[in-house]
Design a protein around this motif. Structure first.
Motif, mmCIF file in Angstrom:
data_model
loop_
_atom_site.group_PDB
_atom_site.id
_atom_site.type_symbol
_atom_site.label_atom_id
_atom_site.label_comp_id
_atom_site.label_asym_id
_atom_site.label_seq_id
_atom_site.Cartn_x
_atom_site.Cartn_y
_atom_site.Cartn_z
ATOM 1 N N PHE B 34 0.894 -1.156 0.000
ATOM 2 C CA PHE B 34 0.000 0.000 0.000
ATOM 3 C C PHE B 34 0.936 1.210 0.000
ATOM 4 N N ALA B 35 1.196 1.738 -1.173
ATOM 5 C CA ALA B 35 2.201 2.780 -1.331
ATOM 6 C C ALA B 35 2.022 3.390 -2.709
ATOM 7 N N THR B 36 2.407 4.636 -2.860
ATOM 8 C CA THR B 36 2.296 5.279 -4.178
ATOM 9 C C THR B 36 3.184 6.511 -4.265
ATOM 10 N N LEU B 38 3.479 10.268 -4.773
ATOM 11 C CA LEU B 38 2.488 11.310 -4.474
ATOM 12 C C LEU B 38 2.692 12.539 -5.344
ATOM 13 N N ILE B 45 6.993 10.624 -2.009
ATOM 14 C CA ILE B 45 6.479 9.252 -1.998
ATOM 15 C C ILE B 45 5.650 9.014 -0.739
ATOM 16 N N VAL B 48 1.903 3.495 3.195
ATOM 17 C CA VAL B 48 0.842 3.334 4.184
ATOM 18 C C VAL B 48 1.303 2.381 5.279
ATOM 19 N N ARG B 122 8.706 13.852 5.617
ATOM 20 C CA ARG B 122 8.152 15.166 5.297
ATOM 21 C C ARG B 122 6.902 15.470 6.113
ATOM 22 N N PHE B 125 -0.088 11.542 7.540
ATOM 23 C CA PHE B 125 -1.519 11.766 7.654
ATOM 24 C C PHE B 125 -2.162 10.536 8.285
ATOM 25 N N ARG B 126 -3.039 10.786 9.235
ATOM 26 C CA ARG B 126 -3.791 9.707 9.852
ATOM 27 C C ARG B 126 -5.007 9.435 8.987
ATOM 28 N N ILE B 127 -5.209 8.186 8.594
ATOM 29 C CA ILE B 127 -6.380 7.814 7.805
ATOM 30 C C ILE B 127 -7.024 6.622 8.499
ATOM 31 N N ALA B 128 -8.135 6.883 9.177
ATOM 32 C CA ALA B 128 -8.746 5.895 10.068
ATOM 33 C C ALA B 128 -7.638 5.367 10.974
ATOM 34 N N GLY B 129 -7.409 4.066 11.038
ATOM 35 C CA GLY B 129 -6.380 3.546 11.931
ATOM 36 C C GLY B 129 -4.983 3.482 11.334
ATOM 37 N N ASN B 130 -4.840 3.842 10.063
ATOM 38 C CA ASN B 130 -3.524 3.760 9.405
ATOM 39 C C ASN B 130 -2.846 5.127 9.320
ATOM 40 N N LEU B 132 -0.346 7.459 6.686
ATOM 41 C CA LEU B 132 0.367 7.646 5.422
ATOM 42 C C LEU B 132 1.661 8.392 5.734
ATOM 43 N N VAL B 134 4.822 10.203 4.568
ATOM 44 C CA VAL B 134 5.129 10.970 3.361
ATOM 45 C C VAL B 134 6.588 11.417 3.402
#
Lengths: 180, 180
Positions: B34-36, B38, B45, B48, B122, B125-130, B132, B134
């Motif tokens: 789970f990565a991309t 950005l 980059i 997750v 850098r 970001f908190r996204i629900a329990g995960n 990101l 950066v």
């Protein structure tokens, strides 16, 4: 290698076509390869939008977008959906794709796509000049034969990944690697 | 199909091994799919992270992490790097990988990897329990022969993508699709 070319080493990246409609009802579709699942449960997906263009604007305005993983049977149409038409003109028609009605949201899916993920706008994050569009997957439409062992049937469908420029990869074979 | 299985339709996803060191100097490595990318320019980059585990904690504490795209010659070691050892024990050694010195940051790269992307923390970001994670790509180390036409030489290296569970894909062929 220039640092700005780093994304060409993260390849192939899944190619996802994202469809939306504007408040006025005109439909849009565009392909993305900067994208990733963000969470399994709850199911949350992220699409990197290069600017405040139709996909992001429509998703913000209407709350709805559909993500269709690109497969080999509609590879040319999917890649061509990067065309940008003025708002009010359907890109579906322009590239030879057909809108399908979604079950839980107003934005259309892609009739030609074996799998359509219906998403509701959840959040967005600004990252330098780009935007990470974050959505909850609220419904999945799957055509007969599109799944194998509970995942996309890539052996039959050939999932399309992007490398860079006009170079893509079609995945249709699985390698099993033992995990503990 | 259950909504929480949606990520099994976004496949194969590039497999990236991320290495870090703790403040105390113990090294860690773990695989992510789970990565991309950005952003291209500036090169940013996103990875997750499933929780506040070693990769995220170390990247936060030290500001450094290295991303190595997994290729077929170290596929088994890369996948096995998901092992979790107590802090202070090197996962590199445990899975049979070797640390390489980075040029611009303190975190080690993977000697066996043809390409190592050195990154500086850098943002997150908190996204629900995960989370990101950066990072800015600040330096790229490339072995001889690891690039072709300015991108990863997947024909020679075989880039490794994850489908789900023990199923992976090795990409080693490019399809050219015309773009306008």
């Amino acid at each position: 290698m220039d640092n700005t070319d780093y994304y060409k080493t993260i390849a192939p990246r899944p190619t996802l076509c994202v469809s939306t409609t504007s408040k006025e009802g005109s439909s849009n579709i565009a392909p993305y390869s900067f994208a990733t699942p963000l969470m399994m449960d709850p199911p949350i997906i992220g699409i990197v939008a290069g600017g405040e263009k139709d996909t992001l604007l429509n998703a913000r305005e209407t709350g709805d977008f559909v993500v269709a993983p690109l497969t080999s049977d509609w590879i040319n149409e999917g890649v061509r959906s990067e065309v940008e038409l003025p708002r009010g003109e359907s890109e579906f028609e322009e590239v030879g794709l057909t809108e399908s009605e979604s079950q839980k949201i107003a934005a259309p899916g892609v009739k030609e796509a074996p799998i359509n993920l219906e998403c509701k706008y959840r959040d967005e994050f600004r990252i330098a000049g780009n935007f990470l569009l974050v959505g909850d997957v609220v419904h999945i439409t799957v055509k007969k034969g599109a799944l194998k062992k509970g995942r996309i049937n890539l052996e039959e469908l050939g999932t399309v990944g992007h490398v860079c420029g006009e170079e893509f990869c079609v995945a249709n074979e699985v390698a099993r690697i033992e995990r503990d």
